[in-house]
Design a protein around this motif. Structure first.
Motif, PDB file in Angstrom:
ATOM      1  N   LEU B 281      32.718  -8.657   8.177  1.00 34.80           N
ATOM      2  CA  LEU B 281      31.419  -8.342   8.779  1.00 34.80           C
ATOM      3  C   LEU B 281      30.245  -8.665   7.852  1.00 34.80           C
ATOM      4  O   LEU B 281      29.093  -8.616   8.272  1.00 34.80           O
ATOM      5  N   PHE B 282      30.566  -8.967   6.588  1.00 33.89           N
ATOM      6  CA  PHE B 282      29.487  -9.161   5.598  1.00 33.89           C
ATOM      7  C   PHE B 282      29.594 -10.508   4.888  1.00 33.89           C
ATOM      8  O   PHE B 282      30.678 -11.084   4.792  1.00 33.89           O
ATOM      9  N   LYS B 283      28.453 -10.938   4.398  1.00 33.19           N
ATOM     10  CA  LYS B 283      28.398 -12.203   3.674  1.00 33.19           C
ATOM     11  C   LYS B 283      27.395 -12.074   2.529  1.00 33.19           C
ATOM     12  O   LYS B 283      26.278 -11.569   2.733  1.00 33.19           O
ATOM     13  N   GLY B 284      27.761 -12.499   1.346  1.00 28.45           N
ATOM     14  CA  GLY B 284      26.824 -12.476   0.215  1.00 28.45           C
ATOM     15  C   GLY B 284      25.789 -13.582   0.356  1.00 28.45           C
ATOM     16  O   GLY B 284      26.050 -14.610   0.979  1.00 28.45           O
ATOM     17  N   ILE B 285      24.615 -13.377  -0.224  1.00 30.39           N
ATOM     18  CA  ILE B 285      23.546 -14.373  -0.112  1.00 30.39           C
ATOM     19  C   ILE B 285      23.511 -15.312  -1.325  1.00 30.39           C
ATOM     20  O   ILE B 285      23.370 -16.510  -1.187  1.00 30.39           O
ATOM     21  N   ALA B 286      23.661 -14.765  -2.516  1.00 25.03           N
ATOM     22  CA  ALA B 286      23.574 -15.586  -3.729  1.00 25.03           C
ATOM     23  C   ALA B 286      24.876 -16.360  -3.967  1.00 25.03           C
ATOM     24  O   ALA B 286      25.958 -15.933  -3.552  1.00 25.03           O
ATOM     25  N   GLU B 287      24.774 -17.505  -4.635  1.00 27.69           N
ATOM     26  CA  GLU B 287      25.963 -18.253  -5.066  1.00 27.69           C
ATOM     27  C   GLU B 287      26.832 -17.350  -5.947  1.00 27.69           C
ATOM     28  O   GLU B 287      26.324 -16.643  -6.815  1.00 27.69           O
ATOM     29  N   LYS B 288      28.148 -17.424  -5.738  1.00 28.13           N
ATOM     30  CA  LYS B 288      29.041 -16.483  -6.422  1.00 28.13           C
ATOM     31  C   LYS B 288      28.865 -16.462  -7.944  1.00 28.13           C
ATOM     32  O   LYS B 288      28.794 -15.403  -8.567  1.00 28.13           O
ATOM     33  N   GLU B 289      28.781 -17.639  -8.549  1.00 25.65           N
ATOM     34  CA  GLU B 289      28.744 -17.662 -10.025  1.00 25.65           C
ATOM     35  C   GLU B 289      27.425 -17.118 -10.588  1.00 25.65           C
ATOM     36  O   GLU B 289      27.346 -16.826 -11.780  1.00 25.65           O
ATOM     37  N   ASP B 290      26.418 -16.987  -9.723  1.00 30.46           N
ATOM     38  CA  ASP B 290      25.113 -16.531 -10.206  1.00 30.46           C
ATOM     39  C   ASP B 290      24.756 -15.135  -9.698  1.00 30.46           C
ATOM     40  O   ASP B 290      23.612 -14.698  -9.796  1.00 30.46           O
ATOM     41  N   ARG B 291      25.736 -14.454  -9.136  1.00 27.16           N
ATOM     42  CA  ARG B 291      25.462 -13.146  -8.541  1.00 27.16           C
ATOM     43  C   ARG B 291      24.968 -12.132  -9.569  1.00 27.16           C
ATOM     44  O   ARG B 291      25.560 -11.968 -10.627  1.00 27.16           O
ATOM     45  N   SER B 292      23.930 -11.428  -9.176  1.00 26.36           N
ATOM     46  CA  SER B 292      23.351 -10.413 -10.052  1.00 26.36           C
ATOM     47  C   SER B 292      24.164  -9.132 -10.021  1.00 26.36           C
ATOM     48  O   SER B 292      24.615  -8.693  -8.960  1.00 26.36           O
ATOM     49  N   ASN B 293      24.343  -8.531 -11.183  1.00 24.52           N
ATOM     50  CA  ASN B 293      24.977  -7.212 -11.248  1.00 24.52           C
ATOM     51  C   ASN B 293      23.985  -6.090 -10.921  1.00 24.52           C
ATOM     52  O   ASN B 293      24.390  -4.944 -10.739  1.00 24.52           O
ATOM     53  N   MET B 294      22.720  -6.434 -10.859  1.00 28.04           N
ATOM     54  CA  MET B 294      21.685  -5.427 -10.613  1.00 28.04           C
ATOM     55  C   MET B 294      21.300  -5.347  -9.138  1.00 28.04           C
ATOM     56  O   MET B 294      21.143  -4.266  -8.594  1.00 28.04           O
ATOM     57  N   ASN B 295      21.111  -6.511  -8.513  1.00 24.78           N
ATOM     58  CA  ASN B 295      20.646  -6.544  -7.125  1.00 24.78           C
ATOM     59  C   ASN B 295      21.622  -7.366  -6.304  1.00 24.78           C
ATOM     60  O   ASN B 295      21.746  -8.572  -6.503  1.00 24.78           O
ATOM     61  N   VAL B 296      22.315  -6.706  -5.398  1.00 26.15           N
ATOM     62  CA  VAL B 296      23.334  -7.360  -4.586  1.00 26.15           C
ATOM     63  C   VAL B 296      22.728  -7.646  -3.215  1.00 26.15           C
ATOM     64  O   VAL B 296      22.409  -6.725  -2.459  1.00 26.15           O
ATOM     65  N   THR B 297      22.548  -8.930  -2.892  1.00 26.00           N
ATOM     66  CA  THR B 297      21.949  -9.298  -1.595  1.00 26.00           C
ATOM     67  C   THR B 297      23.049  -9.753  -0.647  1.00 26.00           C
ATOM     68  O   THR B 297      23.930 -10.529  -1.007  1.00 26.00           O
ATOM     69  N   PHE B 298      22.999  -9.238   0.571  1.00 25.31           N
ATOM     70  CA  PHE B 298      24.034  -9.597   1.555  1.00 25.31           C
ATOM     71  C   PHE B 298      23.502  -9.423   2.968  1.00 25.31           C
ATOM     72  O   PHE B 298      22.473  -8.764   3.183  1.00 25.31           O
ATOM     73  N   THR B 299      24.187 -10.035   3.923  1.00 25.88           N
ATOM     74  CA  THR B 299      23.799  -9.890   5.331  1.00 25.88           C
ATOM     75  C   THR B 299      25.020  -9.511   6.156  1.00 25.88           C
ATOM     76  O   THR B 299      26.162  -9.627   5.700  1.00 25.88           O
ATOM     77  N   LEU B 300      24.757  -9.091   7.372  1.00 27.51           N
ATOM     78  CA  LEU B 300      25.820  -8.923   8.363  1.00 27.51           C
ATOM     79  C   LEU B 300      26.125 -10.297   8.941  1.00 27.51           C
ATOM     80  O   LEU B 300      25.203 -11.094   9.174  1.00 27.51           O
ATOM     81  N   THR B 301      27.385 -10.595   9.175  1.00 32.26           N
ATOM     82  CA  THR B 301      27.698 -11.889   9.801  1.00 32.26           C
ATOM     83  C   THR B 301      27.272 -11.880  11.271  1.00 32.26           C
ATOM     84  O   THR B 301      27.001 -12.922  11.850  1.00 32.26           O
ATOM     85  N   ASP B 302      27.200 -10.685  11.844  1.00 34.33           N
ATOM     86  CA  ASP B 302      26.744 -10.562  13.237  1.00 34.33           C
ATOM     87  C   ASP B 302      25.559  -9.592  13.260  1.00 34.33           C
ATOM     88  O   ASP B 302      25.733  -8.372  13.161  1.00 34.33           O
TER      89      ASP B 302
END
Lengths: 358, 358
Positions: B281-302
């Motif tokens: 149901l979820f998808k990350g926004i940032a490229e995996k290798e550059d993901r922040s440990n402080m701010n996690v951005t994500f969306t709903l797939t639907d």
């Protein structure tokens, strides 16, 4: 909680009710189980704080239409730079300043980097113990700048001069202490940490139409228009300092506003100056006609009595009475939140000293 | 007091112990019957606070000799101006910047007024969802500037580039969250309001020897040397913000310092990113290798499930999860003071959503 008689020159005494509310908000703000200092400044509860603070400034000082009210950072010291950058023409810029103390002098130093500065009044010849008057201001200056109250030396402008230019005033240490006609000023600024709140924010009241006329490329953060267009939220504002300022302004309004506090401040000043003039052990430092109602500077006529006097006022629960190193003697700062009973406590100590030495 | 799971992006969560101590100090500081915010910043108790705060920064980050630690005002936004004024040569000044988000872009805009700016890495082509790498930095620039963590977009530099010039970094949103080698940087700055304290002060860590080489006449308040020579007390500092920062740094030290928090931050990030990657149901926004440990951005797939998801996390006592308007979706900011149990609460809500929709 028993409170001291706090005569500190700034940061200084704040109303006990304000301190209680501020303390509570640090734990639980708005009954939302979140601290004031851990919520977004763009959240509705804080935006309301900002709007309320701005509204209270406008109401208490009867700010006319066409003026903006800002809460910035950097203290009056950053305003010393922002004023010339925003108001002095890039080509052939000129300004007139009065030199009435340490802070006025710093404002002059900063302005000189942006254009020509005429020091039209200067009381440095007598270690700033008076307010210069009757000076001439060149017709063609971009603005005139003065300091309404000189915290260190204990002098205060009682009657503002008529000026042929824009009128700018640093009111850091007496804003909200007496009625002012905002329409006679084009820009007023004040560090919060005297009559308005804690250290960490600077109030600016500015006539919108005076901006944008210098031909300068002003850095974003130093441009008043940046902050006007974003309602002081261009970047994260100093949330706590603005909240406590709002509480303090609300306290002032609830008690009767500027008219009420001016009357009280007059009473406090009269009480202390009368004792200084009556009691042969003390002498005022500032010229009588220029005496500040906010900061009362005085000395002992016989400095050998210093130890005894210091003991007496310390025992009476008085704090913050030591004079600034550049003046010496004593300084009783009597900002809005200082109560008449604290001034009475000091006057009683002065009378006691006289009795003991009789 | 039961606390919310506060995922705000900043101002943001602070340790409950810190809030309690700060609240107490607003009423009675140092057991002296005076509030922290009504005493002179030059009084011994506050000078000790400032010294302790500076000492804790040096200790926690193992700041080498030859660096100064400052607490200023104006946020990172004022640093965007101070950096070029203090480091870029007046004649022929050049600097290299990476453009990795809204704040980086603002820093570039400001620097352009002081000299030539080379944007050597730029991720604006993909709405800043990655960290540019492998770029070339001209040998003759006065300094290189990067943003270590991009709060809005959820990206973070994992490995800092080697640079041929001075190295300047805006660490506003991840300082004290992980070990850094200060000796590899010449100037680090950070607004306090993420991992260090409340809004209202800016931390600057600067190698002394890099100053004074530009040939510029720098305005007093914008000159780092002004503040170094006065130990951040050139004018009244933001007393409350510095005090709470000191408390927060002491909290970090008491719990095991940067090493401890880095481990915990890694755990929190792993927990949430694992769920984002596992849960369809979820998808990350940032490229995996550059993901922040402080701010996690994500969306709903639907996106039609938004209303239900929002209900679930609000009911779970979670706050501050809404994404920034320029990215959309959700953003879970997991600063130092956010506990593992809060991340668990969010992950459980995400799992619950999956169950409900099965």
């Amino acid at each position: 909680m028993s409170k001291k008689h706090n005569f500190s020159a700034g940061p200084c005494i704040l109303p006990l009710d304000v301190l209680k509310k501020a303390s509570e908000a640090v734990l639980n703000f708005n009954n939302d189980n979140l601290s004031l200092i851990e919520i977004s400044h763009r959240s509705k509860p804080f935006v309301e704080v900002m709007e309320k603070a701005v509204g209270l400034v406008k109401e208490l000082l009867e700010v006319p239409k066409g003026y903006s009210v800002l809460f910035l950072q950097g203290g009056a010291s950053l305003e010393f730079l922002m004023v010339p950058l925003n108001l002095m023409k890039e080509k052939g810029g000129k300004a007139a300043y009065t030199n009435t103390g340490v802070w006025a002098k710093k404002s002059i130093t900063e302005a000189k980097n942006s254009g020509e500065v005429f020091v039209v009044g200067d009381s440095s010849d007598k270690n700033y113990n008076y307010i210069p008057k009757g000076y001439n201001i060149p017709e063609d200056v971009d603005y005139f700048h003065c300091t309404s109250n000189n915290t260190i030396f204990g002098t205060q402008i009682k009657k503002f001069p008529k000026v042929p230019s824009l009128m700018v005033c640093d009111m850091s240490s007496d804003i909200f202490s007496r009625k002012i006609e905002v329409s006679k000023f084009d820009l007023i600024y004040a560090g919060a940490q005297k009559n308005m709140g804690p250290a960490g924010t600077t109030l600016v009241i500015i006539k919108d139409e005076i901006l944008g006329n210098t031909g300068r490329n002003i850095p974003t953060m130093l441009n008043y228009n940046t902050h006007i267009s974003k309602n002081s939220m261009f970047n994260t504002p100093p949330v706590f300092a603005i909240y406590v300022s709002m509480l303090t302004l609300q306290w002032l309004k609830d008690h009767g506003g500027v008219e009420w506090i001016e009357e009280l401040n007059n009473q406090k000043a009269e009480l202390l100056y009368n004792e200084i003039d009556r009691n042969p052990l003390f002498k005022g430092i500032a010229e009588k006609e220029d005496r500040s109602n906010m900061n009362v500077t005085f000395t002992l006529t016989d400095s050998s009595k210093e130890h005894l006097f210091n003991q007496l006022w310390e025992n009476a629960g008085i704090s913050g009475l030591k004079g600034h190193r550049s003046v010496g003697g004593y300084r009783a700062s009597m900002y809005n939140a200082l109560r008449l009973e604290s001034v009475n406590a000091l006057v009683n100590v002065m009378k006691n000293l006289e009795k003991k030495l009789r």
